[in-house]
Write a protein that holds these residues in place. Structure first.
Motif, PDB file in Angstrom:
ATOM      1  N   SER A  91       4.333 -16.823 -10.267  1.00 27.64           N
ATOM      2  CA  SER A  91       4.941 -17.302 -11.530  1.00 27.64           C
ATOM      3  C   SER A  91       6.441 -17.032 -11.557  1.00 27.64           C
ATOM      4  CB  SER A  91       4.259 -16.642 -12.736  1.00 27.64           C
ATOM      5  OG  SER A  91       2.870 -16.904 -12.729  1.00 27.64           O
ATOM      6  N   GLY A  92       7.080 -17.147 -10.436  1.00 27.36           N
ATOM      7  CA  GLY A  92       8.527 -16.953 -10.358  1.00 27.36           C
ATOM      8  C   GLY A  92       8.948 -15.503 -10.444  1.00 27.36           C
ATOM      9  N   ILE A  93       8.041 -14.543 -10.339  1.00 24.73           N
ATOM     10  CA  ILE A  93       8.361 -13.113 -10.433  1.00 24.73           C
ATOM     11  C   ILE A  93       8.002 -12.449  -9.103  1.00 24.73           C
ATOM     12  CG2 ILE A  93       7.843 -10.962 -11.638  1.00 24.73           C
ATOM     13  CD1 ILE A  93       7.025 -12.650 -14.066  1.00 24.73           C
ATOM     14  N   GLN A  94       8.886 -11.559  -8.667  1.00 32.18           N
ATOM     15  CA  GLN A  94       8.623 -10.753  -7.462  1.00 32.18           C
ATOM     16  C   GLN A  94       7.838  -9.523  -7.899  1.00 32.18           C
ATOM     17  OE1 GLN A  94       9.643 -11.866  -4.501  1.00 32.18           O
ATOM     18  NE2 GLN A  94       8.960 -10.133  -3.264  1.00 32.18           N
ATOM     19  N   TRP A  95       6.681  -9.274  -7.286  1.00 30.31           N
ATOM     20  CA  TRP A  95       5.797  -8.170  -7.650  1.00 30.31           C
ATOM     21  C   TRP A  95       5.712  -7.129  -6.540  1.00 30.31           C
ATOM     22  CZ3 TRP A  95       3.463  -8.008 -12.436  1.00 30.31           C
ATOM     23  CH2 TRP A  95       3.475  -9.176 -13.180  1.00 30.31           C
ATOM     24  N   LYS A  96       5.607  -5.874  -6.963  1.00 29.50           N
ATOM     25  CA  LYS A  96       5.404  -4.751  -6.040  1.00 29.50           C
ATOM     26  C   LYS A  96       3.974  -4.245  -6.212  1.00 29.50           C
ATOM     27  CE  LYS A  96       9.690  -3.883  -4.497  1.00 29.50           C
ATOM     28  NZ  LYS A  96      10.064  -3.865  -3.089  1.00 29.50           N
ATOM     29  N   GLN A  97       3.279  -4.041  -5.091  1.00 27.64           N
ATOM     30  CA  GLN A  97       1.936  -3.488  -5.141  1.00 27.64           C
ATOM     31  C   GLN A  97       2.070  -1.965  -5.022  1.00 27.64           C
ATOM     32  OE1 GLN A  97      -0.687  -4.818  -2.034  1.00 27.64           O
ATOM     33  NE2 GLN A  97      -2.529  -4.234  -3.145  1.00 27.64           N
ATOM     34  N   VAL A  98       1.604  -1.238  -6.074  1.00 32.61           N
ATOM     35  CA  VAL A  98       1.868   0.200  -6.141  1.00 32.61           C
ATOM     36  C   VAL A  98       0.636   0.961  -6.629  1.00 32.61           C
ATOM     37  CG1 VAL A  98       4.344  -0.099  -6.562  1.00 32.61           C
ATOM     38  CG2 VAL A  98       2.743  -0.040  -8.498  1.00 32.61           C
ATOM     39  N   GLU A  99       0.751   2.295  -6.524  1.00 28.26           N
ATOM     40  CA  GLU A  99      -0.266   3.196  -7.057  1.00 28.26           C
ATOM     41  C   GLU A  99       0.419   4.161  -8.007  1.00 28.26           C
ATOM     42  OE1 GLU A  99      -3.788   5.354  -4.827  1.00 28.26           O
ATOM     43  OE2 GLU A  99      -1.973   6.567  -4.666  1.00 28.26           O
ATOM     44  N   ASP A 100      -0.154   4.321  -9.220  1.00 25.02           N
ATOM     45  CA  ASP A 100       0.500   5.198 -10.209  1.00 25.02           C
ATOM     46  C   ASP A 100       0.064   6.649  -9.990  1.00 25.02           C
ATOM     47  OD1 ASP A 100      -2.003   5.586 -11.374  1.00 25.02           O
ATOM     48  OD2 ASP A 100      -1.645   4.192 -13.015  1.00 25.02           O
ATOM     49  N   PRO A 101       0.649   7.612 -10.732  1.00 27.00           N
ATOM     50  CA  PRO A 101       0.313   9.021 -10.548  1.00 27.00           C
ATOM     51  C   PRO A 101      -1.157   9.345 -10.791  1.00 27.00           C
ATOM     52  CG  PRO A 101       2.364   8.831 -11.771  1.00 27.00           C
ATOM     53  CD  PRO A 101       1.801   7.450 -11.642  1.00 27.00           C
ATOM     54  N   GLU A 102      -1.894   8.508 -11.509  1.00 23.74           N
ATOM     55  CA  GLU A 102      -3.306   8.771 -11.763  1.00 23.74           C
ATOM     56  C   GLU A 102      -4.223   8.127 -10.714  1.00 23.74           C
ATOM     57  OE1 GLU A 102      -4.096   7.458 -15.733  1.00 23.74           O
ATOM     58  OE2 GLU A 102      -3.030   9.168 -16.643  1.00 23.74           O
ATOM     59  N   GLY A 103      -3.637   7.458  -9.739  1.00 20.18           N
ATOM     60  CA  GLY A 103      -4.431   6.813  -8.690  1.00 20.18           C
ATOM     61  C   GLY A 103      -4.817   5.392  -8.987  1.00 20.18           C
ATOM     62  N   ASN A 104      -4.335   4.848 -10.116  1.00 18.26           N
ATOM     63  CA  ASN A 104      -4.602   3.441 -10.413  1.00 18.26           C
ATOM     64  C   ASN A 104      -3.745   2.560  -9.507  1.00 18.26           C
ATOM     65  OD1 ASN A 104      -6.317   4.038 -12.696  1.00 18.26           O
ATOM     66  ND2 ASN A 104      -4.457   4.584 -13.812  1.00 18.26           N
ATOM     67  N   ARG A 105      -4.341   1.514  -8.991  1.00 19.58           N
ATOM     68  CA  ARG A 105      -3.611   0.605  -8.117  1.00 19.58           C
ATOM     69  C   ARG A 105      -3.434  -0.732  -8.826  1.00 19.58           C
ATOM     70  NH1 ARG A 105      -5.120   1.490  -1.845  1.00 19.58           N
ATOM     71  NH2 ARG A 105      -4.668   3.719  -1.788  1.00 19.58           N
ATOM     72  N   GLY A 106      -2.245  -1.293  -8.671  1.00 20.46           N
ATOM     73  CA  GLY A 106      -1.985  -2.570  -9.323  1.00 20.46           C
ATOM     74  C   GLY A 106      -0.618  -3.104  -8.955  1.00 20.46           C
ATOM     75  N   TRP A 107      -0.080  -3.909  -9.864  1.00 26.60           N
ATOM     76  CA  TRP A 107       1.172  -4.611  -9.602  1.00 26.60           C
ATOM     77  C   TRP A 107       2.162  -4.345 -10.733  1.00 26.60           C
ATOM     78  CZ3 TRP A 107       1.454  -7.349  -5.059  1.00 26.60           C
ATOM     79  CH2 TRP A 107       0.239  -7.557  -4.386  1.00 26.60           C
ATOM     80  N   ILE A 108       3.439  -4.332 -10.343  1.00 28.35           N
ATOM     81  CA  ILE A 108       4.511  -4.149 -11.327  1.00 28.35           C
ATOM     82  C   ILE A 108       5.674  -5.052 -10.917  1.00 28.35           C
ATOM     83  CG2 ILE A 108       5.581  -2.211 -10.125  1.00 28.35           C
ATOM     84  CD1 ILE A 108       6.082  -0.968 -12.933  1.00 28.35           C
ATOM     85  N   PRO A 109       6.346  -5.672 -11.890  1.00 30.71           N
ATOM     86  CA  PRO A 109       7.492  -6.525 -11.526  1.00 30.71           C
ATOM     87  C   PRO A 109       8.574  -5.710 -10.819  1.00 30.71           C
ATOM     88  CG  PRO A 109       6.796  -7.003 -13.762  1.00 30.71           C
ATOM     89  CD  PRO A 109       6.047  -5.795 -13.325  1.00 30.71           C
ATOM     90  N   ALA A 110       9.081  -6.276  -9.699  1.00 32.01           N
ATOM     91  CA  ALA A 110      10.078  -5.577  -8.887  1.00 32.01           C
ATOM     92  C   ALA A 110      11.339  -5.292  -9.699  1.00 32.01           C
ATOM     93  CB  ALA A 110      10.408  -6.408  -7.652  1.00 32.01           C
ATOM     94  N   GLU A 111      11.643  -6.128 -10.697  1.00 35.32           N
ATOM     95  CA  GLU A 111      12.874  -5.927 -11.472  1.00 35.32           C
ATOM     96  C   GLU A 111      12.834  -4.646 -12.300  1.00 35.32           C
ATOM     97  OE1 GLU A 111      13.366  -8.628 -14.892  1.00 35.32           O
ATOM     98  OE2 GLU A 111      11.418  -9.459 -14.293  1.00 35.32           O
ATOM     99  N   TYR A 112      11.622  -4.091 -12.534  1.00 36.09           N
ATOM    100  CA  TYR A 112      11.505  -2.860 -13.316  1.00 36.09           C
ATOM    101  C   TYR A 112      11.358  -1.624 -12.422  1.00 36.09           C
ATOM    102  CZ  TYR A 112      10.611  -6.055 -17.169  1.00 36.09           C
ATOM    103  OH  TYR A 112      10.734  -7.075 -18.121  1.00 36.09           O
ATOM    104  N   THR A 113      11.784  -1.759 -11.206  1.00 35.62           N
ATOM    105  CA  THR A 113      11.708  -0.608 -10.275  1.00 35.62           C
ATOM    106  C   THR A 113      13.008  -0.462  -9.542  1.00 35.62           C
ATOM    107  OG1 THR A 113      10.864  -1.915  -8.426  1.00 35.62           O
ATOM    108  CG2 THR A 113       9.224  -0.973  -9.910  1.00 35.62           C
ATOM    109  N   ARG A 114      13.168   0.726  -8.985  1.00 38.35           N
ATOM    110  CA  ARG A 114      14.286   0.975  -8.067  1.00 38.35           C
ATOM    111  C   ARG A 114      13.804   1.948  -7.025  1.00 38.35           C
ATOM    112  NH1 ARG A 114      16.182   6.000  -8.975  1.00 38.35           N
ATOM    113  NH2 ARG A 114      15.994   6.883 -11.076  1.00 38.35           N
ATOM    114  N   PRO A 115      14.406   1.962  -5.833  1.00 44.15           N
ATOM    115  CA  PRO A 115      14.003   2.927  -4.805  1.00 44.15           C
ATOM    116  C   PRO A 115      14.234   4.341  -5.296  1.00 44.15           C
ATOM    117  CG  PRO A 115      15.382   1.210  -3.863  1.00 44.15           C
ATOM    118  CD  PRO A 115      15.435   1.033  -5.353  1.00 44.15           C
ATOM    119  N   GLU A 116      13.380   5.232  -4.868  1.00 40.97           N
ATOM    120  CA  GLU A 116      13.508   6.627  -5.304  1.00 40.97           C
ATOM    121  C   GLU A 116      14.732   7.285  -4.677  1.00 40.97           C
ATOM    122  OE1 GLU A 116      10.477  10.351  -5.828  1.00 40.97           O
ATOM    123  OE2 GLU A 116      10.514   9.373  -3.886  1.00 40.97           O
TER     124      GLU A 116
END
Length: 198
Positions: free
Chosen positions: A173-198
């Motif tokens: 849908s015109g969005i770049q997605w990152k496949q990630v795992e959160d601190p609780e172990g949930n796996r899913g997707w988050i828009p790349a624009e809302y992330t930055r490298p650590e």
């Protein structure tokens, strides 16, 4: 030297050449005494059960006494051995051959394993783990989504939360997605624009 029959110095004129087991050689033998027993003229012992030997043949020939005079041309009788050779059947031979073949293969296999150089394993460098941090949301945070779709919200996270990248990026849908795992172990997707490298 000869004398009258029955005297101790009587020397039989009709002698045989026989192998004497006591002297261990071919000696002259003759019959003596009232029973006409066959006696070795060298050692004086009874020699029943021996076969005549010609002057040219000095081998031991065990057999019954034949009474053939020395130098005579009478055919020599030989005692045939009655012992039978053990009969070996072909299945026994086949089983033995298979056992030998298996033993040889086992030795070759063990020898090959011992002599073969051990394979060297190249240490694999651990894959670098990539982490992202939620950012660029204006303090509102971002949702982790079950699929790369804005409507499939799973759980919200605030800015600064650390996420581990678990797969390749995708675009939907015109969005770049990152496949990630959160601190609780949930796996899913988050828009790349809302992330930055650590």
């Amino acid at each position: 030297m000869t004398g009258p029959p029955g005297s101790s110095s009587f020397e039989p004129t009709n002698t045989l050449l026989l192998y004497c087991p006591f002297d261990r050689q071919v000696t002259r033998h003759g019959r003596r005494g009232p029973n006409q027993e066959l006696v070795c003229l060298e050692c004086g012992r009874r020699a029943d059960g021996l076969e005549a030997v010609s002057a040219k043949d000095e081998r031991q020939v065990p057999a019954a006494a034949t009474g053939v005079p020395a130098g005579g041309n009478a055919p020599r009788r030989r005692r045939r051995a009655l012992s039978r050779r053990p009969h070996t059947s072909w299945p026994t031979i086949a089983v033995a051959a298979i056992a030998v073949a298996v033993a040889v293969l086992a030795v070759v296999n063990v020898g090959g394993n011992v002599l073969a150089p051990s394979p060297r394993t190249t240490p694999v460098a651990p894959a670098e783990v990539e982490y992202l941090v939620i950012a660029n949301t204006g303090g509102e945070g971002a949702y982790l989504r079950t699929t790369p779709n804005l409507d499939d919200r799973l759980r919200p996270w605030s800015d600064g939360v650390r996420l581990r990248v678990i797969g390749p990026d995708t675009s939907a849908s015109g969005i770049q997605w990152k496949q990630v795992e959160d601190p609780e172990g949930n796996r899913g997707w988050i828009p790349a624009e809302y992330t930055r490298p650590e």
